[in-house]
Design a protein around this motif. Sequence first.
Motif, short mmCIF file in Angstrom:
data_model
loop_
_atom_site.label_atom_id
_atom_site.label_comp_id
_atom_site.label_asym_id
_atom_site.label_seq_id
_atom_site.Cartn_x
_atom_site.Cartn_y
_atom_site.Cartn_z
N TRP A 169 -8.20 1.45 -4.55
CA TRP A 169 -8.43 2.37 -3.44
C TRP A 169 -8.57 1.69 -2.09
CZ3 TRP A 169 -12.60 3.01 -0.12
CH2 TRP A 169 -12.62 4.19 0.62
N CYS A 170 -7.97 2.31 -1.08
CA CYS A 170 -8.17 1.92 0.31
C CYS A 170 -8.23 3.22 1.13
CB CYS A 170 -7.04 1.04 0.81
SG CYS A 170 -7.16 0.63 2.57
N GLY A 171 -9.24 3.34 1.95
CA GLY A 171 -9.34 4.50 2.84
C GLY A 171 -9.38 4.02 4.27
N ARG A 172 -8.68 4.73 5.15
CA ARG A 172 -8.66 4.36 6.56
C ARG A 172 -8.91 5.60 7.40
NH1 ARG A 172 -4.51 0.94 10.32
NH2 ARG A 172 -5.35 -0.74 9.09
N VAL A 173 -9.79 5.45 8.39
CA VAL A 173 -10.07 6.52 9.35
C VAL A 173 -9.65 6.02 10.72
CG1 VAL A 173 -11.81 8.02 10.36
CG2 VAL A 173 -12.03 7.31 7.98
N GLU A 174 -8.82 6.80 11.39
CA GLU A 174 -8.37 6.49 12.74
C GLU A 174 -8.83 7.59 13.68
OE1 GLU A 174 -4.12 6.17 12.63
OE2 GLU A 174 -4.17 4.53 11.20
N MET A 196 0.84 -1.18 0.00
CA MET A 196 0.00 0.00 0.00
C MET A 196 0.88 1.23 0.00
SD MET A 196 -3.35 -0.55 2.46
CE MET A 196 -2.52 -0.28 3.97
N ARG A 197 0.55 2.17 -0.88
CA ARG A 197 1.28 3.44 -0.93
C ARG A 197 0.35 4.56 -0.50
NH1 ARG A 197 3.77 2.90 -6.84
NH2 ARG A 197 4.10 0.68 -6.63
N GLY A 208 -0.60 -0.53 -13.21
CA GLY A 208 -1.71 0.25 -12.67
C GLY A 208 -1.33 1.04 -11.44
N ALA A 209 -0.46 0.47 -10.60
CA ALA A 209 -0.03 1.16 -9.38
C ALA A 209 0.70 2.46 -9.71
CB ALA A 209 0.87 0.25 -8.55
N ARG A 210 1.45 2.46 -10.79
CA ARG A 210 2.19 3.67 -11.17
C ARG A 210 1.27 4.71 -11.82
NH1 ARG A 210 6.15 -0.27 -12.78
NH2 ARG A 210 5.52 0.01 -14.94
N ARG A 227 -8.91 13.44 17.74
CA ARG A 227 -8.25 13.76 16.46
C ARG A 227 -8.60 12.65 15.49
NH1 ARG A 227 -3.14 12.24 14.52
NH2 ARG A 227 -2.71 11.39 16.58
N VAL A 228 -9.15 13.02 14.35
CA VAL A 228 -9.56 12.07 13.32
C VAL A 228 -8.57 12.17 12.17
CG1 VAL A 228 -11.40 11.38 11.74
CG2 VAL A 228 -11.98 12.30 14.00
N VAL A 229 -8.02 11.03 11.77
CA VAL A 229 -7.05 10.98 10.68
C VAL A 229 -7.65 10.16 9.55
CG1 VAL A 229 -4.72 10.27 10.00
CG2 VAL A 229 -5.15 11.04 12.35
N TYR A 230 -7.65 10.73 8.34
CA TYR A 230 -8.18 10.05 7.16
C TYR A 230 -7.03 9.87 6.18
CZ TYR A 230 -11.36 8.87 3.36
OH TYR A 230 -12.02 8.21 2.35
N ARG A 231 -6.73 8.62 5.84
CA ARG A 231 -5.66 8.32 4.89
C ARG A 231 -6.23 7.60 3.67
NH1 ARG A 231 -3.00 6.72 9.87
NH2 ARG A 231 -1.47 8.34 10.40
N THR A 232 -5.69 7.93 2.51
CA THR A 232 -6.05 7.27 1.27
C THR A 232 -4.82 6.56 0.75
OG1 THR A 232 -7.65 8.99 0.75
CG2 THR A 232 -6.96 7.58 -1.06
N TYR A 233 -4.99 5.29 0.37
CA TYR A 233 -3.87 4.47 -0.10
C TYR A 233 -4.13 3.95 -1.51
CZ TYR A 233 -2.46 4.14 4.79
OH TYR A 233 -2.08 4.43 6.07
#
Length: 116
Positions: free
Chosen positions: A53-58, A1-2, A80-82, A67-73
């Motif tokens: 797509w992967c989204g994570r909320v912490e 995951m990037r 395709g990854a590039r 504190r809410v952190v939203y990351r998109t991977y």
Amino acid sequence: MRLLGEHQGLVHAPLPRVRDLVLRTAFSTSATPLRVSRNESEGWIEARGQWWWCGRVEVHEHAAGARVVYRTYNVATGLGARLVPVTVARGHRGAGPLRALLAELGERLGCRTELL
């Protein structure tokens, strides 16, 4: 995951209330079919959809409440990854998803929120 993007915000409400609401409602209004995983003890919810797509909320403790952190991977592989960062992911770099989540949290918890 990037990692493609990370955005943070504050919710001026008690951590347990914020965490519970995020873990119950984040990604629940998506029109795209998602695979959702949760880790309640660590306070995160993650969704994967489409082919890239992967989204994570912490949710973390903060002096103001939570504190809410939203990351998109990018979870694509191969060529395709590039291509993801310059094609389909361009619209996911902004703080829009976190802004929407903060607005919903503020409304449902009756508190102030802010984008950091």
